[in-house]
Enzyme design. Sequence first.
Site, short mmCIF file in Angstrom:
data_model
loop_
_atom_site.label_atom_id
_atom_site.label_comp_id
_atom_site.label_asym_id
_atom_site.label_seq_id
_atom_site.Cartn_x
_atom_site.Cartn_y
_atom_site.Cartn_z
N ARG A 21 -3.95 -0.30 -6.05
CA ARG A 21 -4.90 -1.25 -5.47
C ARG A 21 -5.40 -0.74 -4.13
NH1 ARG A 21 -2.19 -5.25 -1.75
NH2 ARG A 21 -0.18 -4.35 -1.25
N THR A 131 3.15 4.73 5.97
CA THR A 131 2.48 5.17 4.75
C THR A 131 1.11 5.77 5.06
OG1 THR A 131 3.59 3.51 3.40
CG2 THR A 131 1.55 4.41 2.52
N LYS A 156 5.20 8.50 4.39
CA LYS A 156 5.20 8.25 2.95
C LYS A 156 3.79 8.46 2.42
CE LYS A 156 5.67 4.11 0.83
NZ LYS A 156 6.35 2.93 0.22
N ASP A 240 11.97 1.58 -7.35
CA ASP A 240 11.39 0.44 -6.64
C ASP A 240 11.03 -0.66 -7.63
OD1 ASP A 240 10.09 -1.38 -5.06
OD2 ASP A 240 8.46 -0.06 -4.46
N LYS A 264 13.60 -5.06 -1.81
CA LYS A 264 12.56 -5.82 -1.12
C LYS A 264 12.82 -7.31 -1.31
CE LYS A 264 8.98 -2.27 -1.76
NZ LYS A 264 7.69 -1.94 -2.41
N SER A 292 9.08 -3.24 2.18
CA SER A 292 8.28 -4.45 2.35
C SER A 292 7.03 -4.34 1.50
CB SER A 292 7.89 -4.64 3.82
OG SER A 292 7.19 -3.49 4.30
N ASP A 317 11.34 1.39 4.89
CA ASP A 317 9.89 1.35 4.66
C ASP A 317 9.37 -0.02 5.11
OD1 ASP A 317 7.34 2.00 3.76
OD2 ASP A 317 7.76 1.32 1.71
N ASP A 319 6.73 -0.65 7.53
CA ASP A 319 5.54 -0.50 8.37
C ASP A 319 4.46 -1.53 8.08
OD1 ASP A 319 5.09 0.67 5.82
OD2 ASP A 319 3.43 1.85 6.60
#
Length: 355
Positions: A21, A131, A156, A240, A264, A292, A317, A319
């Site tokens: 996306r 990222t 990332k 993930d 998460k 997140s 992760d 950010d």
Amino acid sequence: MKITTHLVSAPLHTPFVTALRTATHADSLLVEISDGSVSGWGECPQVWKVTGESLAGAQACVEGPLTTALGDLGPDDLTEALRRVQGAVQANFGAKAAVDVALHDLAARRRGQTLHGFLGSTVSVVRTDVTLSAGDPEALAAAGVARVADGFDVLKVKVGTGNAAADFERVRRIREAIGPEPRLRLDANQGWNRRDAVSAIRALEDAGCDIELVEQPLPAPDLEGMAWVTDRVSTPILADESVYGVRDLVAVIRHGAADLVNVKLAKCGGLGPARTLLELAREHGLGSIVGSMMESHVGVGAAAALVSAYPTTTVNDLDAAWWLKEAPVTGGIRYEGSTIHLPTGAGLGVTGLTA
């Protein structure tokens, strides 16, 4: 306890582009639970391509069955409140997470403690990666240099765009631009097939690109494929989207499908389930990070408090809130390069909405 929901849409300073996306705003449902004098806050992000939850659905879940489940329960019985939240509905993990975190935040505030202090930690700073959105090699290389200049030393990179050769070139150019010191990790967001994943990862290994880990190279249900990839590459594989709850993690462990797991809050249902996942991973020798979605200082603040109390095996992760041009709340966490400073005030340190 009074439960109030707030729909918020916070603009990003830069579009966030992945294989799944493109986002220009962080759209979330904020949940506020008040005892009449202080309020606790939680967050459910809208991430259609990952969790499938909508803000309308999450709001209906919070205002309907989750509020009903809590009934006239008082704010002092946190254990029973959390049990009721998890048992009230199937799935709806983001909605559950928002209420779970708000209940934890409220309990911490009532005791005058920070949330991380309430969870048993005195550590007030945690580290995060940052990222790089998907893009052409030159743009990504420039973004990598800029992020290193901003103080980030773990980058990332979003890959899995459907062209493994192009993914290789993007990563090669970033490594060339930033030099050997910063760590590079890749996130394919389920965008590769088995053979492309192995081909791309091996090519990067042979080129000396020094990749720390590769996150979710294959579609979430394909645990046999994930195990096939894990067995054929030297680079650690991070699960993930394959892991929401305990059953998922047990399946990953049984298949040998990954070397690490990304926990998460919006996937697992809150701080309680997240602690269980981190402990289970540690018991079975899996590495871990806490991640997140595209969340604000509420959701990321809760995840950072979790990391403070339950350290992971590598840099996390977190950010997401760094990408916000304007925060929808006042107070909370603060970024300084790759360091997240946790609040000194009670709970999450959030004092209210910005508007």
